[in-house]
Design an enzyme around this catalytic site. Structure first.
Site, PDB file in Angstrom:
ATOM      1  NE  ARG A  90      45.679  37.020  42.140  1.00  0.00           N
ATOM      2  CZ  ARG A  90      44.661  37.446  42.542  1.00  0.00           C
ATOM      3  NH1 ARG A  90      44.327  37.300  43.762  1.00  0.00           N
ATOM      4  NH2 ARG A  90      44.351  38.383  41.608  1.00  0.00           N
TER       5      ARG A  90
ATOM      6  CG  ASN B 109      48.505  38.592  43.436  1.00  0.00           C
ATOM      7  OD1 ASN B 109      49.020  37.710  42.811  1.00  0.00           O
ATOM      8  ND2 ASN B 109      47.575  39.600  42.646  1.00  0.00           N
TER       9      ASN B 109
END
Length: 94
Positions: free
Chosen positions: A21, A39
């Site tokens: 990320r 996520n």
């Protein structure tokens, strides 16, 4: 804006716990893309990228590699509605 494209992406493989990320935020901002990354509870990473078509395509290519410790198995891409000029953020897990 002409030549603007938006896509929704789901990346599977070893993509959580490997800085995917954070890497995505850096890569997307470097390409001046709008959207977000997060996520998912199933272990995948979901993102929305919007911007110039060439920049979106370059980001999609980069998603297949990811950060050094990631092992990407698949990048599923779907065209989606353009969120507009929102900047690029990391969102909480969903």
């Amino acid at each position: 804006m002409e030549d603007r494209r938006a896509v929704s992406v789901i990346v599977t493989g070893r993509v959580q716990g490997v800085w995917y990320r954070g890497w995505t935020v850096e890569q997307a901002r470097a390409r001046h893309l709008d959207g977000w990354v997060r996520n998912r509870a199933d272990g995948s990473v979901e993102a929305l990228f919007a911007g110039h078509s060439a920049d979106v395509d370059a980001m999609l290519d980069a998603c297949w590699k990811g950060p050094p410790n990631a092992i990407v198995i698949n990048v599923k891409v779907a065209e989606t509605a353009d969120p507009g000029l929102t900047g690029f953020d990391q969102r909480p897990t969903e």
